[in-house]
Design a protein around this motif. Structure first.
Motif, PDB file in Angstrom:
ATOM      1  N   THR A   1      30.382   3.402 -21.942  1.00 51.30           N
ATOM      2  CA  THR A   1      30.123   2.102 -21.334  1.00 51.30           C
ATOM      3  C   THR A   1      31.440   1.370 -21.142  1.00 51.30           C
ATOM      4  N   ASP A   2      31.483   0.531 -20.105  1.00 48.95           N
ATOM      5  CA  ASP A   2      32.679  -0.284 -19.831  1.00 48.95           C
ATOM      6  C   ASP A   2      33.948   0.572 -19.763  1.00 48.95           C
ATOM      7  N   SER A   3      33.806   1.763 -19.151  1.00 52.07           N
ATOM      8  CA  SER A   3      34.947   2.671 -18.953  1.00 52.07           C
ATOM      9  C   SER A   3      35.532   3.184 -20.265  1.00 52.07           C
ATOM     10  N   LEU A   4      34.775   3.113 -21.346  1.00 54.73           N
ATOM     11  CA  LEU A   4      35.240   3.624 -22.627  1.00 54.73           C
ATOM     12  C   LEU A   4      34.730   5.047 -22.838  1.00 54.73           C
ATOM     13  N   ASN A   5      35.601   5.924 -23.308  1.00 52.69           N
ATOM     14  CA  ASN A   5      35.276   7.330 -23.517  1.00 52.69           C
ATOM     15  C   ASN A   5      34.851   7.540 -24.967  1.00 52.69           C
ATOM     16  N   TYR A   6      33.533   7.697 -25.176  1.00 47.99           N
ATOM     17  CA  TYR A   6      33.000   7.924 -26.520  1.00 47.99           C
ATOM     18  C   TYR A   6      32.808   9.408 -26.841  1.00 47.99           C
ATOM     19  N   GLY A   7      33.188  10.291 -25.920  1.00 45.61           N
ATOM     20  CA  GLY A   7      33.224  11.714 -26.268  1.00 45.61           C
ATOM     21  C   GLY A   7      32.096  12.565 -25.766  1.00 45.61           C
ATOM     22  N   GLY A   8      31.239  12.063 -24.883  1.00 45.28           N
ATOM     23  CA  GLY A   8      30.126  12.861 -24.394  1.00 45.28           C
ATOM     24  C   GLY A   8      30.366  13.539 -23.064  1.00 45.28           C
ATOM     25  N   ASN A   9      31.138  12.922 -22.196  1.00 43.30           N
ATOM     26  CA  ASN A   9      31.369  13.428 -20.846  1.00 43.30           C
ATOM     27  C   ASN A   9      32.569  14.368 -20.851  1.00 43.30           C
TER      28      ASN A   9
ATOM     29  N   TYR B   1      40.550  13.656 -23.357  1.00 46.14           N
ATOM     30  CA  TYR B   1      40.455  13.131 -24.719  1.00 46.14           C
ATOM     31  C   TYR B   1      41.529  12.088 -25.017  1.00 46.14           C
ATOM     32  N   THR B   2      42.532  11.993 -24.164  1.00 47.37           N
ATOM     33  CA  THR B   2      43.559  10.979 -24.362  1.00 47.37           C
ATOM     34  C   THR B   2      43.025   9.559 -24.173  1.00 47.37           C
ATOM     35  N   SER B   3      41.841   9.427 -23.541  1.00 49.01           N
ATOM     36  CA  SER B   3      41.241   8.108 -23.342  1.00 49.01           C
ATOM     37  C   SER B   3      40.206   7.782 -24.418  1.00 49.01           C
ATOM     38  N   ARG B   4      40.233   8.501 -25.544  1.00 49.08           N
ATOM     39  CA  ARG B   4      39.256   8.301 -26.612  1.00 49.08           C
ATOM     40  C   ARG B   4      39.315   6.869 -27.148  1.00 49.08           C
ATOM     41  N   VAL B   5      38.188   6.424 -27.698  1.00 50.13           N
ATOM     42  CA  VAL B   5      38.132   5.038 -28.178  1.00 50.13           C
ATOM     43  C   VAL B   5      38.833   4.864 -29.520  1.00 50.13           C
ATOM     44  N   SER B   6      38.906   5.953 -30.325  1.00 56.10           N
ATOM     45  CA  SER B   6      39.474   5.803 -31.654  1.00 56.10           C
ATOM     46  C   SER B   6      39.948   7.151 -32.176  1.00 56.10           C
ATOM     47  N   GLY B   7      40.981   7.123 -33.007  1.00 57.07           N
ATOM     48  CA  GLY B   7      41.454   8.350 -33.632  1.00 57.07           C
ATOM     49  C   GLY B   7      40.595   8.771 -34.808  1.00 57.07           C
TER      50      GLY B   7
ATOM     51  N   ARG C   1      11.710  10.476 -21.076  1.00 61.66           N
ATOM     52  CA  ARG C   1      11.849   9.105 -21.565  1.00 61.66           C
ATOM     53  C   ARG C   1      13.192   8.967 -22.258  1.00 61.66           C
ATOM     54  N   ALA C   2      13.977   8.005 -21.807  1.00 64.30           N
ATOM     55  CA  ALA C   2      15.292   7.760 -22.388  1.00 64.30           C
ATOM     56  C   ALA C   2      15.366   6.305 -22.825  1.00 64.30           C
ATOM     57  N   ASP C   3      15.441   6.087 -24.123  1.00 65.74           N
ATOM     58  CA  ASP C   3      15.497   4.736 -24.692  1.00 65.74           C
ATOM     59  C   ASP C   3      16.882   4.517 -25.283  1.00 65.74           C
ATOM     60  N   ALA C   4      17.612   3.567 -24.701  1.00 60.19           N
ATOM     61  CA  ALA C   4      18.983   3.294 -25.120  1.00 60.19           C
ATOM     62  C   ALA C   4      19.067   1.932 -25.787  1.00 60.19           C
ATOM     63  N   GLU C   5      20.179   1.727 -26.502  1.00 58.69           N
ATOM     64  CA  GLU C   5      20.416   0.437 -27.143  1.00 58.69           C
ATOM     65  C   GLU C   5      20.526  -0.672 -26.105  1.00 58.69           C
ATOM     66  N   LEU C   6      21.092  -0.349 -24.953  1.00 59.47           N
ATOM     67  CA  LEU C   6      21.165  -1.305 -23.851  1.00 59.47           C
ATOM     68  C   LEU C   6      20.088  -0.949 -22.838  1.00 59.47           C
ATOM     69  N   ASN C   7      19.208  -1.879 -22.533  1.00 62.61           N
ATOM     70  CA  ASN C   7      18.078  -1.592 -21.653  1.00 62.61           C
ATOM     71  C   ASN C   7      18.506  -1.120 -20.277  1.00 62.61           C
ATOM     72  N   THR C   8      19.734  -1.438 -19.857  1.00 62.53           N
ATOM     73  CA  THR C   8      20.180  -1.021 -18.539  1.00 62.53           C
ATOM     74  C   THR C   8      20.252   0.500 -18.408  1.00 62.53           C
ATOM     75  N   PHE C   9      20.236   1.221 -19.538  1.00 62.76           N
ATOM     76  CA  PHE C   9      20.300   2.675 -19.488  1.00 62.76           C
ATOM     77  C   PHE C   9      18.922   3.323 -19.587  1.00 62.76           C
ATOM     78  N   ASP C  10      17.881   2.532 -19.822  1.00 64.32           N
ATOM     79  CA  ASP C  10      16.553   3.117 -19.941  1.00 64.32           C
ATOM     80  C   ASP C  10      16.160   3.763 -18.618  1.00 64.32           C
ATOM     81  N   ASN C  11      15.598   4.963 -18.700  1.00 66.04           N
ATOM     82  CA  ASN C  11      15.320   5.725 -17.488  1.00 66.04           C
ATOM     83  C   ASN C  11      14.145   6.654 -17.766  1.00 66.04           C
ATOM     84  N   ASN C  12      12.939   6.209 -17.453  1.00 65.15           N
ATOM     85  CA  ASN C  12      11.740   6.979 -17.743  1.00 65.15           C
ATOM     86  C   ASN C  12      11.208   7.611 -16.459  1.00 65.15           C
ATOM     87  N   THR C  13      10.899   8.902 -16.542  1.00 64.57           N
ATOM     88  CA  THR C  13      10.493   9.681 -15.374  1.00 64.57           C
ATOM     89  C   THR C  13       9.167  10.372 -15.634  1.00 64.57           C
ATOM     90  N   TYR C  14       8.307  10.379 -14.596  1.00 59.86           N
ATOM     91  CA  TYR C  14       7.077  11.165 -14.584  1.00 59.86           C
ATOM     92  C   TYR C  14       7.081  11.932 -13.263  1.00 59.86           C
TER      93      TYR C  14
END
Length: 551
Positions: A464-472, A477-483, A521-534
């Motif tokens: 989120t917010d252009s921060l690299n948390y390690g999933g993509n 890896y040089t843009s990681r959020v923390s050592g 069904r994808a439930d995220a901490e931020l509702n903007t990421f919720d994405n439920n499909t049928y």
């Protein structure tokens, strides 16, 4: 790479005593489940079939099918074993493949639209068709897949095997697949694509290879295709998610050993604005040694390296088929991306299979023991089990699997060394930074009907917010959020449940009707990421597997 091709030509020219050569069973998860099922039952009688490297040779599958036909107790197992025999008819004398021809030349057997067989040449030609329509709750209008193509294979002089597949596609995908396309700028599993009408995509799929037996125990293969390593539903080493790529492959099978060398040319980055330019390349060298410790226990170790040397230059030292890649990397003073690990498969009582993988992208024991979330603790692990004829119910098969991947696994300093091809992960389709639990139930109540239920529960962290948390895996890896202080699921923690209920009916050989219901069904901490499909769909398939988007 030109020197590699020259070396291949020399090998072909000098291999005058090569033995008869087979081709491979095209990778299809449904067909491979049948093969794995009978390998659990009877694999100790066909030990040469080591299942961790896929696809499998048709000759080995035919040997397994012969054993299965002789020992099958139920009508369904007899049907399945005969299906495998008929599908590999040119490697067995026990098939039951006779058919009344159509217009004298077509369907002279049950499996092939057209075939020809002589002492020095065989040819199998089959049409490919996938027509699927469906509706989902996220988009307007019909979702569809329209694939037409052809598949051919055969052998020449009992030394060469060849295979080719080409399909032309138009598709309108469900909303969650469109979101992935917008994120990565590629159609999953494919390469170049064009826009098609309203929110549709047009693309060509092509695969093919030529393989040659250098001796009774050594084969060389050159082509453009996918590969899979592992016995699980997912692979943490090498999966079939990314599109086909150019490769040179050596298979050595002797005694209890299967040694595989794989060299590939990959696309390091795909850009839509680079249509008139050559896309940047990188390379991979991978080898795996599998050992049948017993007829029921197989252990494998592997190592791979991703690298680039400017514009299209291959590092020739990695062509050494038996050296430790890490030692070359260090001797060269390079910062290539090396990974290593192990896998195993253990068949128990001809009814249960335990399997697993361990992948080490980076490993420093001191930091692992410290438990302080060092960013370079980049490891992945898998443990799973298959239980066939569960609880005494014939053709009722269960599978359970756990996958764990730490943050920043598969990432590297740039697109020339990270573990992806054409903007798509080479291992897990979700990337990294995740826990995953998979449950699969398969039931075949009558010979032609397959019922499958899948549940895939994933807890992962989104950026989120252009921060690299390690999933993509596309990010450096040089843009990681923390050592330090990194943990699985960090970022926007998301709990996703993917359900797939499918009924497939086989009308005739390799011709299927599918009825499918997908709930995501994808439930995220931020509702903007919720994405439920049928998504509900109906499909007609002919000589092609289902197109799955399980992410």
């Amino acid at each position: 790479m030109r020197r590699v091709l020259c070396a291949l030509s020399l090998l072909l020219a000098t291999g005058l005593t090569a033995q008869a050569q087979d081709v491979y069973v095209p990778y299809n998860p449904e067909v491979y489940h049948l093969i794995d099922r009978y390998q659990i039952k009877y694999g100790d009688r066909v030990p040469q079939l080591q299942t961790a490297v896929r696809p499998y040779g048709r000759a080995d599958v035919a040997d397994l099918a012969e054993v299965s036909v002789r020992n099958a107790r139920s009508r369904v197992d007899q049907f399945n074993a005969q299906y495998l025999l008929n599908d590999n008819w040119n490697y067995t004398n026990e098939e039951n493949n006779d058919s009344q021809p159509i217009l004298r030349y077509f369907y002279r057997n049950k499996t092939d639209l057209y075939h020809f067989e002589s002492e020095n040449f065989t040819l199998r030609v089959n049409p490919v068709l996938h027509l699927e329509v469906g509706l989902d709750n996220q988009t307007d209008g019909i979702r569809y897949t329209n694939t037409r193509g052809v598949q051919l294979e055969g052998s020449i002089d009992e030394r060469f095997g060849y295979y080719a597949f080409v399909g032309e596609n138009q598709a309108r995908f469900p909303g969650y697949v469109n979101d992935r396309i917008l994120r990565d700028n590629v159609v999953p599993h494919e390469v170049f694509w064009k826009d098609f009408k309203k929110d549709g995509y047009d693309f060509i799929t092509a695969r093919g290879y030529l393989n040659y037996a250098l001796s009774e125990h050594v084969e060389i293969q050159l082509g453009h295709d996918r590969h899979v390593i592992g016995d699980g539903y997912r692979s943490l080493i090498y999966s079939d998610y990314a599109p086909p790529a150019f490769f040179l492959k050596l298979n050595t099978r002797v005694w209890k050993l299967h040694y595989m060398n794989l060299f590939q040319e990959l696309i390091s980055e795909y850009r839509r604005d680079a249509r008139d330019g050559l896309l940047p390349k990188k390379y991979m060298a991978l080898h795996r040694l599998g050992v049948n410790v017993t007829d029921n226990l197989n252990i494998g170790v592997f190592e791979q390296v991703i690298f680039a040397r400017g514009e299209g230059k291959f590092e020739l030292q990695y062509l050494n088929p038996i050296i430790f890649y890490r030692s070359i990397e260090q001797a060269l003073g390079s910062e290539d991306n090396a990974m290593l690990g192990a896998d195993f498969k253990w068949n128990i009582a001809n009814r249960v299979q335990l399997y697993g993988q361990l992948m080490l992208d980076e490993f420093l024991l001191k930091e692992v023991k410290a438990g302080n979330g060092w960013w370079a603790n980049k490891q992945a692990g898998q443990l799973g089990a298959k239980y066939i004829d569960a609880f005494g119910l014939g053709n009722f098969d269960l599978q359970g699997e756990v996958n764990i991947i730490r943050p920043y696994t598969y990432q590297h300093k740039d697109q020339f060394t990270n573990y992806q091809h054409y903007n798509q992960p080479l291992a897990h389709p979700m990337g990294a930074n995740l826990y995953e639990l998979i449950g699969i139930v398969r039931y075949q109540p009558i010979p032609r009907l397959h019922l499958t239920a899948k549940a895939i529960a994933t807890r992962y962290g989104q950026d989120t917010d252009s921060l690299n948390y390690g999933g993509n895996v596309l990010l450096p890896y040089t843009s990681r959020v923390s050592g330090y202080g990194n943990e699985i699921g960090q970022g926007v923690t998301t709990n996703q449940l993917f359900l797939d209920l499918t009924a497939s009916f086989q009308l005739r050989h390799n011709m299927f009707l599918d009825l499918k219901q997908v709930v995501r069904r994808a439930d995220a901490e931020l509702n903007t990421f919720d994405n439920n499909t049928y998504f509900t769909s109906f499909a007609f398939r002919w000589n092609i597997p289902q197109r799955l988007h399980e992410f």
